[in-house]
Scaffold this active site. Structure first.
Site, PDB file in Angstrom:
ATOM      1  N   CYS A 278       1.089  -1.393  -0.298  1.00 19.88           N
ATOM      2  CA  CYS A 278       0.047   0.164   0.413  1.00 19.88           C
ATOM      3  C   CYS A 278       0.602   1.466  -0.201  1.00 19.88           C
ATOM      4  O   CYS A 278       0.739   2.198  -0.476  1.00 19.88           O
ATOM      5  CB  CYS A 278      -0.557  -0.102   1.263  1.00 19.88           C
ATOM      6  N   HIS A 326      -2.305   1.610   6.935  1.00 23.10           N
ATOM      7  CA  HIS A 326      -2.578   1.289   5.549  1.00 23.10           C
ATOM      8  C   HIS A 326      -3.447   2.866   4.431  1.00 23.10           C
ATOM      9  O   HIS A 326      -3.489   3.608   5.473  1.00 23.10           O
ATOM     10  CB  HIS A 326      -4.744   0.633   4.675  1.00 23.10           C
ATOM     11  N   HIS A 338      -6.051   1.731  -4.262  1.00 29.53           N
ATOM     12  CA  HIS A 338      -4.981   1.690  -3.559  1.00 29.53           C
ATOM     13  C   HIS A 338      -4.674  -0.676  -3.965  1.00 29.53           C
ATOM     14  O   HIS A 338      -4.977  -0.663  -4.771  1.00 29.53           O
ATOM     15  CB  HIS A 338      -5.209   1.305  -1.582  1.00 29.53           C
TER      16      HIS A 338
END
Length: 362
Positions: A278, A326, A338
């Protein structure tokens, strides 16, 4: 001038190169080993967990793996920085030793000339002895030699002192480097354990449920977490046409780069261009715009100005969960791009897919 620096260890770089392969092998092996109708460990024989329970446990394992991944990224980034520092310090040590050697040679020539004339200065005799440092650091000794020689001795004393300090710094840096390498290795094993466990659980689901999980958006419980106000209202606002323009030219370039990565596989520890985790995707995308983002999602949270979710623009970083484990990139229309989790590919998902902790504009 040729450097006399000895090469320093670079084992972490090798570890990083095989990281994705190691994780993939571990995950594949676990998937092959687990029967398709495996029951939860500890459950009565012949029983299986409900699909919803399994999916919740898989989500939790992926979250834990993601946290471990960001810790790995931080440890690796620190180790890489320490490796560069150690290399630079070793170069300075080599140059410093050459400087000291030249000074000692010059003073040795003075002593030789004096010896031939039958009058070697005691200061130079001590300088060229097996242990001159203690003598040289006594400033009174410099009174025994005349102007030019005294200045050369002062320069040598300073050069020897600097060389000792550099050598001490190299030793400290190498010790810290080894600690960071060990930390990265521990995080690597933790990630692989979590991913293997998640693979076994997913393999216990019927094929349709596994496919549905792969298509599903990320989720994570109470979306009101954080101090951004009503996420639902904010999401509705950022989906409007007014929020479709990037906040800056570099943000627009980063969005275009992120879109070009759609479909690329997730690989923990990867920063592209073929695969990403990520934070690696965010770093790579902004790198295409000439912006150097830090490596981890935690550091990326503070790599710019925080803005309310209701004012999000394409290119803004949307950081998720209270621990910032994240991150995705807002691209307009209420969506982020993402790298979701292992087994998934870079894709669009709703901006409110997980609890949002902050929105950062680099």
């Amino acid at each position: 001038m040729a450097s006399h620096r000895r090469p320093s260890p670079s084992g972490l770089a090798q570890t990083a190169r095989v990281t994705f392969v190691s994780a993939a092998v571990a995950t594949a092996a676990a998937a092959l080993a687990a029967p398709a109708n495996a029951a939860r460990p500890g459950a009565p024989s012949g029983t299986a967990e409900p699909s919803g329970t399994v999916k919740a446990r898989v989500d939790r394992l992926y979250e834990e793996a993601e946290r471990a991944t960001e810790k790995y990224n931080a440890a690796k980034e620190r180790a890489d920085g320490l490796h560069r520092t150690a290399d630079q310090a070793a170069d300075r040590v080599a140059r410093g030793q050459e400087h000291v050697n030249r000074l000692r040679t010059a003073l040795g020539m003075i002593a030789t000339a004096q010896y031939r004339s039958g009058a070697v200065d005691p200061a130079l005799q001590l300088l060229l002895s097996s242990d001159p440092d203690g003598y040289l650091e006594r400033a009174a000794a410099l009174d025994r030699v005349s102007g030019r020689q005294a200045e050369q001795l002062r320069v040598l004393v300073a050069a020897q002192r600097a060389l000792r300090q550099e050598r001490s710094q190299v030793a400290r840096t190498l010790g810290e480097l080894e600690d960071s390498r060990r930390a990265a290795e521990e995080r690597k094993h933790e990630v692989e354990r979590k991913l293997a466990a998640a693979s076994r659980l997913l393999n216990s689901l019927p094929q349709p449920d596994r496919e549905a999980y792969g298509r599903a958006s990320r989720s994570g419980g109470d979306r009101s977490e954080g101090s951004l106000g009503s996420v639902e209202q904010a999401v509705e606002h950022v989906g409007s046409a007014a929020a479709s323009a990037a906040a800056s030219a570099r943000g627009a370039i980063a969005v275009a780069a992120a879109r070009s990565a759609l479909g690329s596989p997730y690989a923990w520890g990867a920063t592209g261009p073929g695969s990403f985790d990520c934070s690696g995707l965010m770093q790579w995308a902004y790198g295409r715009a000439g912006v150097g983002l830090p490596r981890t999602s935690q550091a990326q949270r503070n790599a710019g100005r925080h803005v309310p979710l209701s004012e999000a623009r394409p290119g803004d970083l949307v950081v998720y969960r209270g621990d910032a484990s994240h991150v995705g990139m807002y691209v307009g229309n209420g969506q982020v791009i993402h790298a979701p989790y292992p087994g998934a590919r870079v894709r669009y998902d709703p901006v409110g897919m997980m609890p949002i902790s902050s929105v950062t504009r680099p």
